[in-house]
Design a protein around this motif. Structure first.
Motif, PDB file in Angstrom:
ATOM      1  N   VAL A 122     -61.565 -68.216  28.774  1.00 47.84           N
ATOM      2  CA  VAL A 122     -60.512 -67.221  28.992  1.00 47.84           C
ATOM      3  C   VAL A 122     -60.123 -67.238  30.458  1.00 47.84           C
ATOM      4  O   VAL A 122     -60.962 -67.414  31.337  1.00 47.84           O
ATOM      5  N   GLU A 123     -58.834 -67.053  30.698  1.00 51.34           N
ATOM      6  CA  GLU A 123     -58.321 -66.935  32.062  1.00 51.34           C
ATOM      7  C   GLU A 123     -57.891 -65.491  32.284  1.00 51.34           C
ATOM      8  O   GLU A 123     -57.199 -64.906  31.448  1.00 51.34           O
ATOM      9  N   ARG A 124     -58.290 -64.938  33.401  1.00 54.89           N
ATOM     10  CA  ARG A 124     -57.981 -63.548  33.753  1.00 54.89           C
ATOM     11  C   ARG A 124     -56.980 -63.549  34.897  1.00 54.89           C
ATOM     12  O   ARG A 124     -57.170 -64.230  35.899  1.00 54.89           O
ATOM     13  N   THR A 125     -55.899 -62.788  34.728  1.00 50.21           N
ATOM     14  CA  THR A 125     -54.905 -62.654  35.790  1.00 50.21           C
ATOM     15  C   THR A 125     -54.826 -61.193  36.185  1.00 50.21           C
ATOM     16  O   THR A 125     -54.576 -60.328  35.345  1.00 50.21           O
ATOM     17  N   LEU A 126     -55.072 -60.926  37.461  1.00 53.00           N
ATOM     18  CA  LEU A 126     -55.038 -59.567  37.993  1.00 53.00           C
ATOM     19  C   LEU A 126     -53.750 -59.384  38.781  1.00 53.00           C
ATOM     20  O   LEU A 126     -53.428 -60.172  39.663  1.00 53.00           O
ATOM     21  N   TYR A 127     -52.995 -58.343  38.428  1.00 50.58           N
ATOM     22  CA  TYR A 127     -51.744 -58.037  39.120  1.00 50.58           C
ATOM     23  C   TYR A 127     -51.986 -56.908  40.111  1.00 50.58           C
ATOM     24  O   TYR A 127     -52.575 -55.881  39.755  1.00 50.58           O
ATOM     25  N   PRO A 128     -51.527 -57.063  41.354  1.00 50.63           N
ATOM     26  CA  PRO A 128     -51.771 -56.055  42.388  1.00 50.63           C
ATOM     27  C   PRO A 128     -50.825 -54.857  42.260  1.00 50.63           C
ATOM     28  O   PRO A 128     -49.948 -54.637  43.083  1.00 50.63           O
ATOM     29  N   THR A 129     -50.993 -54.121  41.196  1.00 52.39           N
ATOM     30  CA  THR A 129     -50.187 -52.929  40.959  1.00 52.39           C
ATOM     31  C   THR A 129     -51.092 -51.713  41.021  1.00 52.39           C
ATOM     32  O   THR A 129     -52.306 -51.835  41.063  1.00 52.39           O
ATOM     33  N   VAL A 130     -50.489 -50.541  41.017  1.00 57.28           N
ATOM     34  CA  VAL A 130     -51.264 -49.297  40.987  1.00 57.28           C
ATOM     35  C   VAL A 130     -50.892 -48.563  39.713  1.00 57.28           C
ATOM     36  O   VAL A 130     -49.730 -48.180  39.561  1.00 57.28           O
ATOM     37  N   PRO A 131     -51.793 -48.388  38.773  1.00 56.10           N
ATOM     38  CA  PRO A 131     -53.153 -48.960  38.752  1.00 56.10           C
ATOM     39  C   PRO A 131     -53.108 -50.456  38.477  1.00 56.10           C
ATOM     40  O   PRO A 131     -52.111 -50.971  37.965  1.00 56.10           O
ATOM     41  N   PRO A 132     -54.193 -51.167  38.817  1.00 58.46           N
ATOM     42  CA  PRO A 132     -54.213 -52.614  38.611  1.00 58.46           C
ATOM     43  C   PRO A 132     -54.051 -52.966  37.131  1.00 58.46           C
ATOM     44  O   PRO A 132     -54.551 -52.264  36.260  1.00 58.46           O
ATOM     45  N   GLN A 133     -53.315 -54.031  36.867  1.00 60.92           N
ATOM     46  CA  GLN A 133     -53.151 -54.521  35.500  1.00 60.92           C
ATOM     47  C   GLN A 133     -53.781 -55.903  35.401  1.00 60.92           C
ATOM     48  O   GLN A 133     -53.671 -56.702  36.327  1.00 60.92           O
ATOM     49  N   THR A 134     -54.415 -56.143  34.273  1.00 60.87           N
ATOM     50  CA  THR A 134     -55.111 -57.399  34.058  1.00 60.87           C
ATOM     51  C   THR A 134     -54.687 -57.985  32.718  1.00 60.87           C
ATOM     52  O   THR A 134     -54.664 -57.286  31.719  1.00 60.87           O
ATOM     53  N   ASP A 135     -54.358 -59.277  32.725  1.00 64.67           N
ATOM     54  CA  ASP A 135     -54.035 -60.009  31.505  1.00 64.67           C
ATOM     55  C   ASP A 135     -55.145 -61.001  31.223  1.00 64.67           C
ATOM     56  O   ASP A 135     -55.748 -61.564  32.142  1.00 64.67           O
ATOM     57  N   TYR A 136     -55.381 -61.234  29.941  1.00 66.09           N
ATOM     58  CA  TYR A 136     -56.350 -62.235  29.505  1.00 66.09           C
ATOM     59  C   TYR A 136     -55.649 -63.180  28.548  1.00 66.09           C
ATOM     60  O   TYR A 136     -54.883 -62.748  27.695  1.00 66.09           O
ATOM     61  N   ARG A 137     -55.939 -64.466  28.705  1.00 68.07           N
ATOM     62  CA  ARG A 137     -55.388 -65.460  27.795  1.00 68.07           C
ATOM     63  C   ARG A 137     -56.407 -66.572  27.639  1.00 68.07           C
ATOM     64  O   ARG A 137     -57.229 -66.810  28.521  1.00 68.07           O
ATOM     65  N   LEU A 138     -56.342 -67.246  26.507  1.00 64.94           N
ATOM     66  CA  LEU A 138     -57.246 -68.358  26.260  1.00 64.94           C
ATOM     67  C   LEU A 138     -56.841 -69.567  27.086  1.00 64.94           C
ATOM     68  O   LEU A 138     -55.656 -69.843  27.270  1.00 64.94           O
ATOM     69  N   THR A 139     -57.825 -70.287  27.557  1.00 59.91           N
ATOM     70  CA  THR A 139     -57.578 -71.578  28.189  1.00 59.91           C
ATOM     71  C   THR A 139     -57.418 -72.607  27.061  1.00 59.91           C
ATOM     72  O   THR A 139     -57.597 -72.290  25.883  1.00 59.91           O
ATOM     73  N   ASP A 140     -57.124 -73.842  27.415  1.00 59.29           N
ATOM     74  CA  ASP A 140     -57.026 -74.893  26.389  1.00 59.29           C
ATOM     75  C   ASP A 140     -58.353 -75.022  25.639  1.00 59.29           C
ATOM     76  O   ASP A 140     -58.374 -75.134  24.412  1.00 59.29           O
TER      77      ASP A 140
END
Length: 135
Positions: free
Chosen positions: A82-100
């Motif tokens: 899984v790849e985690r992407t953290l967005y620098p927002t308030v509050p922080p938002q995080t997306d998760y997606r499968l890798t290949d």
């Protein structure tokens, strides 16, 4: 040491018993350790549907606590599934997606989930028969 003890013979001869992958370490134990956790399987099946935010993932997996989802996603990220992407927002938002690699495993896990769904009643019936025959 007793040479009649089968657990000792491989050590005496200097060879290890062949495992499910033959003589090499194919990593099956690591995969089974990860899949042995029910939250991992459910997270993989859900992420196979697409990218999810943390709260979306939490709502989609009945019964999982925030702490368990956090631990599960960290383990999946550590394993490269899984790849985690953290967005620098308030509050922080995080997306998760499968890798290949995660997608290739999720395909097999989804097939297992489909098999489970298809055979659920048959397994329950077999257990009932067994329990009646073996009180």
């Amino acid at each position: 040491m007793s040479v009649t003890n089968t657990a000792v013979i491989p050590q005496v001869n200097g060879s290890a018993p062949a495992g499910p992958c033959g003589d090499d370490d194919c990593g099956i134990r690591d995969v089974l350790d990860r899949l042995g956790d029910r939250w991992t399987v459910l997270a993989l099946v859900e992420l196979a549907k697409g990218t999810r935010r943390f709260r979306e993932l939490e709502r989609a997996i009945p019964g999982i606590s925030q702490r368990m989802l956090t631990l599960t996603t960290k383990r999946l990220c550590r394993d490269g599934l899984v790849e985690r992407t953290l967005y620098p927002t308030v509050p922080p938002q995080t997306d998760y997606r499968l890798t290949d690699m995660g997608r290739s495993l999720a395909g097999m896990v989804s097939a297992l989930a489909d098999w489970s769904r298809e055979h659920k009643d048959a397994v329950a019936a077999a257990r009932t028969r067994w329990d009646q025959q073996h009180p």
